[in-house]
Scaffold this motif. Structure first.
Motif, short mmCIF file in Angstrom:
data_model
loop_
_atom_site.label_atom_id
_atom_site.label_comp_id
_atom_site.label_asym_id
_atom_site.label_seq_id
_atom_site.Cartn_x
_atom_site.Cartn_y
_atom_site.Cartn_z
N GLN A 32 60.83 50.80 87.70
CA GLN A 32 62.01 51.53 87.93
C GLN A 32 63.18 50.19 87.19
N ASP A 33 63.52 48.94 87.26
CA ASP A 33 64.21 48.53 86.11
C ASP A 33 63.13 47.73 85.28
N GLY A 34 64.07 47.50 84.34
CA GLY A 34 62.94 46.76 83.74
C GLY A 34 61.52 46.58 82.38
N ASP A 35 61.98 45.09 82.05
CA ASP A 35 61.07 45.85 80.83
C ASP A 35 59.35 45.41 80.68
N PRO A 36 58.52 45.71 80.43
CA PRO A 36 57.87 47.32 80.10
C PRO A 36 58.55 48.30 80.89
N SER A 37 58.80 49.23 81.28
CA SER A 37 59.35 50.21 81.95
C SER A 37 58.30 51.20 82.43
N SER A 38 57.09 51.24 81.29
CA SER A 38 55.84 51.78 81.79
C SER A 38 54.85 51.48 81.19
N ILE A 39 53.30 51.68 81.50
CA ILE A 39 52.22 51.07 81.10
C ILE A 39 51.28 52.40 80.59
N VAL A 40 51.03 52.21 79.82
CA VAL A 40 50.20 53.62 79.48
C VAL A 40 48.81 52.86 79.31
N PRO A 41 47.33 52.57 80.03
CA PRO A 41 46.80 52.50 80.11
C PRO A 41 45.43 51.91 79.45
N VAL A 42 44.90 51.36 78.69
CA VAL A 42 44.34 50.96 78.08
C VAL A 42 43.19 50.00 78.02
N ALA A 43 41.90 50.65 78.06
CA ALA A 43 40.51 49.59 78.66
C ALA A 43 41.18 48.26 78.14
N GLY A 44 40.97 46.96 79.14
CA GLY A 44 40.70 45.91 79.14
C GLY A 44 42.15 45.26 78.64
N ASP A 45 43.82 45.70 79.15
CA ASP A 45 44.00 44.53 78.93
C ASP A 45 45.08 45.40 80.49
N VAL A 46 45.72 44.37 80.79
CA VAL A 46 46.24 43.68 81.73
C VAL A 46 47.34 43.30 81.87
N VAL A 47 47.89 43.39 83.24
CA VAL A 47 49.57 44.43 83.55
C VAL A 47 49.61 42.69 85.05
N ILE A 48 51.05 41.74 84.80
CA ILE A 48 51.17 41.12 86.51
C ILE A 48 52.29 40.51 86.51
N TYR A 49 52.47 41.14 87.54
CA TYR A 49 54.17 41.03 87.99
C TYR A 49 54.29 40.45 89.59
N THR A 50 55.61 40.29 89.52
CA THR A 50 55.78 39.53 91.37
C THR A 50 55.63 40.96 92.36
N ALA A 51 54.99 40.66 93.28
CA ALA A 51 54.53 41.42 94.17
C ALA A 51 56.19 42.27 95.26
N ASP A 52 57.05 41.39 94.98
CA ASP A 52 58.39 42.01 95.45
C ASP A 52 59.18 43.09 94.76
N ASN A 53 60.28 43.13 95.43
CA ASN A 53 60.79 44.50 94.99
C ASN A 53 62.10 44.20 94.08
N ARG A 54 61.07 43.26 93.06
CA ARG A 54 62.20 43.13 92.17
C ARG A 54 61.17 43.74 90.79
N ASN A 55 59.88 44.11 91.49
CA ASN A 55 59.23 45.14 90.64
C ASN A 55 58.89 46.77 91.28
N VAL A 56 59.90 47.41 91.50
CA VAL A 56 59.11 48.50 92.38
C VAL A 56 58.55 49.32 91.47
N HIS A 57 57.69 50.08 91.58
CA HIS A 57 57.14 50.64 90.87
C HIS A 57 55.73 52.38 91.05
#
Length: 412
Positions: free
Chosen positions: A144-169
């Motif tokens: 919803q906010d911040g960067d990267p704003s969207s992730i196009v999945p590629v095999a082997g890539d990993v995205v990590i983020y906080t599980a709280d409302n700072r990373n609504v998705h």
């Protein structure tokens, strides 16, 4: 079980939405091995149009040895999370699982701790096991906010983020194919650590086996309803569908089938828990499998190792070192009468290429290779399990420094 080595992730960027995308975190072979585990073991998921494979599910279906490919990945992911978020506290893994997002699957805007029973979640790691565009369409992860704003999945890539409302998705709808992700949630609360529960399952299922017992790696299916995939007032058994879209079918182990031998009150789907054979076209493979999950694992192993099998065949002299099982021709009348919407299964999971080169000798070799692979993992599990139980955690054991506990009798 292989994985690439990457540099430590950079520190969190200054901002209100801490997250990072790690390119090439997992090797292609690691992704393929985890995909094999999932496609051969997965059950109906926690939401519509989803198939999932959790570690407790593996442990309770006689597949505890298939946890081993996850162990180094979990450890590396925890290290990455601790480093990126500069954790000055103990971090525990609350959940590890592979999820298929199939046609029609999506999820709206949310944070991963958005329910009272999820408040313990602190961080999320999502590992992509296959490629957007090539293996499926849709399924884009958007923040919803911040960067990267969207992730196009590629095999082997990993995205990590906080599980709280700072990373609504959200994840937009998958319109074709299967989107495969390995998802881990991390917590600071030891009470939600998944390892003690897993170790309890493993100690009950794996330690009950004799160490010299053969075929102790044969899977044992969960209840049949766990494999039922519902979709738009129809559905199919996942085990049947996975086999069908690869061009195989289930057949009677006796070489003939008579519907009258099944008591009227019995459900035909119960045949999947009994001995059976695999067929393809007009042929039936002679080998008898213990149950449908056993057969499915071999089918998926064949497709995981297909290129290696073909290479071995090409390098071998004709008739040299070939593993052969007789083939029963004219399979008419032996296919099991299982309720499965094959058309829907192909819509959800895709269909096999009718022009692909298939050789029963390659498949026979795959049976032998799967048995060797499974037996080796089972031996490793029984070697590592006493150390995990002693330390009350699942971790990568340094085999070069193993000191066998006095109560532990190693394999000969």
């Amino acid at each position: 079980m292989s994985s690439t080595t990457t540099s430590p992730p950079p520190p969190p960027s200054a901002g209100d939405h801490p997250r990072v995308l790690l390119r090439g975190f997992l090797s292609r072979e690691t992704c393929k091995e985890l995909e094999f585990v999932h496609r051969s073991s997965g059950a109906a998921g926690y939401r519509p149009s989803v198939v999932s494979t959790s570690l407790p599910h593996l442990a309770t279906t006689g597949c505890g040895h298939l946890l081993l490919p996850f162990v180094p990945v979990r450890e590396r992911l925890r290290d990455a999370v601790e480093s990126f978020f500069d954790c000055q506290f103990d971090l525990f893994i609350e959940f590890t699982g592979i999820i298929s997002w199939c046609k029609g699957a999506s999820i709206g805007w949310h944070s991963d701790d958005n329910k009272p029973y999820l408040r313990q979640r602190a961080f999320t790691a999502v590992c992509y096991l296959n490629n957007h565009g090539e293996d499926y369409k849709g399924g884009i992860l958007q923040f919803q906010d911040g960067d990267p704003s969207s992730i196009v999945p590629v095999a082997g890539d990993v995205v990590i983020y906080t599980a709280d409302n700072r990373n609504v998705h959200c994840v937009n709808e998958v319109t074709e194919g299967e989107r495969l992700t390995l998802t881990l949630w991390f917590t600071r609360d030891r009470a939600y650590d998944e390892d003690p529960k897993l170790l309890n399952f493993l100690s009950q299922t794996s330690l009950s086996c004799e160490r010299t017992e053969k075929n102790s790696y044969i899977p044992v299916p969960a209840s049949d309803n766990m494999y039922w995939f519902s979709y738009d007032q129809s559905g199919f058994d996942i085990r049947c569908a996975r086999v069908h879209v690869r061009g195989f079918s289930f057949h009677s182990s006796s070489g003939e089938y008579n519907i009258s031998v099944l008591p009227a009150e019995d459900d035909p789907i119960e045949l999947l828990g009994k001995e059976l054979r695999l067929g393809r076209g007009d042929d039936v493979f002679e080998k008898i499998f213990s149950n449908s999950l056993h057969a499915l694992q071999v089918v998926q192993f064949y497709y995981w190792k297909k290129h290696e099998l073909a290479t071995r065949r090409e390098r071998s002299a004709v008739g040299s070192g070939t593993v052969c099982f007789p083939i029963i021709h004219h399979s008419k009348g032996t296919e099991l009468p299982l309720p499965c919407n094959h058309s829907l299964a192909q819509t959800i999971f895709g269909s096999y290429n009718t022009e692909e080169i298939f050789q029963w000798n390659d498949f026979a070799l795959a049976v032998a290779m799967w048995e060797k692979y499974s037996e080796e993992l089972k031996k490793q599990l029984l070697t590592f399990l006493p150390y995990w139980l002693s330390n009350e955690t699942i971790y990568v054991v340094d085999t070069s420094q193993l000191q066998i506990p006095q109560s532990f009798v190693p394999f000969e």
